[in-house]
Write an enzyme that holds these catalytic residues in place. Sequence first.
Site, PDB file in Angstrom:
ATOM      1  N   HIS A  18      29.644  19.776   3.461  1.00 33.30           N
ATOM      2  CA  HIS A  18      30.849  19.054   4.455  1.00 33.30           C
ATOM      3  C   HIS A  18      30.059  19.067   5.643  1.00 33.30           C
ATOM      4  CE1 HIS A  18      34.791  19.806   5.800  1.00 33.30           C
ATOM      5  NE2 HIS A  18      34.072  20.102   7.026  1.00 33.30           N
ATOM      6  N   CYS A  19      30.434  17.750   6.213  1.00 32.32           N
ATOM      7  CA  CYS A  19      29.891  17.185   7.164  1.00 32.32           C
ATOM      8  C   CYS A  19      30.948  17.369   8.554  1.00 32.32           C
ATOM      9  CB  CYS A  19      29.696  15.613   6.981  1.00 32.32           C
ATOM     10  SG  CYS A  19      28.645  14.918   8.716  1.00 32.32           S
ATOM     11  N   PRO A  20      30.530  17.951   9.491  1.00 27.59           N
ATOM     12  CA  PRO A  20      31.494  18.209  10.603  1.00 27.59           C
ATOM     13  C   PRO A  20      31.802  16.864  11.309  1.00 27.59           C
ATOM     14  CG  PRO A  20      29.338  19.149  10.971  1.00 27.59           C
ATOM     15  CD  PRO A  20      29.370  18.641   9.585  1.00 27.59           C
ATOM     16  N   ASN A  44      34.841  16.078   7.177  1.00 32.06           N
ATOM     17  CA  ASN A  44      35.370  15.988   5.674  1.00 32.06           C
ATOM     18  C   ASN A  44      34.164  16.184   4.697  1.00 32.06           C
ATOM     19  OD1 ASN A  44      36.905  15.341   3.562  1.00 32.06           O
ATOM     20  ND2 ASN A  44      37.753  13.556   4.244  1.00 32.06           N
TER      21      ASN A  44
END
Length: 353
Positions: free
Chosen positions: A69-71, A75
Amino acid sequence: MLLNWTVMILYNYFSAMFVGPGYVPLGWTPEKSQDCMYLQYCKVCQSYKAPRSHHCRKCNRCVMKMDHHCPWINNCCGYQNHASFTLFLLLAPLGCIHASFIFIMTMYTQLYNRISFGWSSVKIDMSAAKRDPRPIIPFGLSAFAASLFALGLALGTTIAVGMLFIIQMKVILTNKTSIESWIEEKAKDRIQYYQTGETFIFPYDMGSKWKNFRQVFTWSGIPEGDGLDWPVRDGCHQYSLTIEQLKQKADKRVRSVRYRAIEDYSGVCCPVTKGVKTFFTTPCTEEPRIALSKGDLILATRGLKHWMYGEKILISAADGGIRERGWFPRNCVEKYQYDSETDQPVDGEKKSK
């Protein structure tokens, strides 16, 4: 060139953000009912986890071929947006390198026209250039400071994002995700620990870097497959990885230790009332903390010197057996001595922190 970099970077950035990774349909089950025994069941999504999918606590959905999960894109990086995300990681450093070159050459030419050398000193006059014609855009002290600051940002972005790109390319060329690389390492540790004599072969590595590359990058921009069924190498089962995950989950339950809360804990990240060492050694992770009440039971699966990670067992009928997972201070719990047959506490249990 700068406009081209900007358009391509923003296109891939917003594609990774808004296209999304792709989610396992709610209520999904495999076509053959007997295959359910090879899969994990997600209570939140009320469906089985398809091969290579994992549940994301932040997206609150099971993500197909989840990498992380990439901040920065708010998403997950997964099946549908892995190519766009990786292209963004490639194009951003290239654009920053181009910008850095422009900044360096601009500052060099402007300083060269403003430096005067004496016998014993070097003077820099930022008010005006010594030579004509004068620059169209005035370059004073504030412009020099802004250019120097922008150069630092460009170089920092090149190094940080460039390293992420290298990491992503390594997993793509082996047709793995970051989570699957971790599962493979744990599989080797499990086999070595129990001396089972097994040989774990990662099933989705096609044996060729080009074939692995083509699994993510295609001319159409649409990744191969449907995100639920995946081609496997010869000698491997369609559910080889999920079977290994089930073995690791069973091993995790066996090696977990049951604890009982002896103090209340509110679930804050850095508790002030639990001791100075607990306050300053809080885990640097995005994983949650769990609130504890005196008497709660927790299955601890891993821990640090002053913190532990585990699942709180909610035994009331209304909870339906749901478990809350997270970190909690070690000095808030004690080992729970119980009889495995009756599941009752042993008389005279001793406190063991």
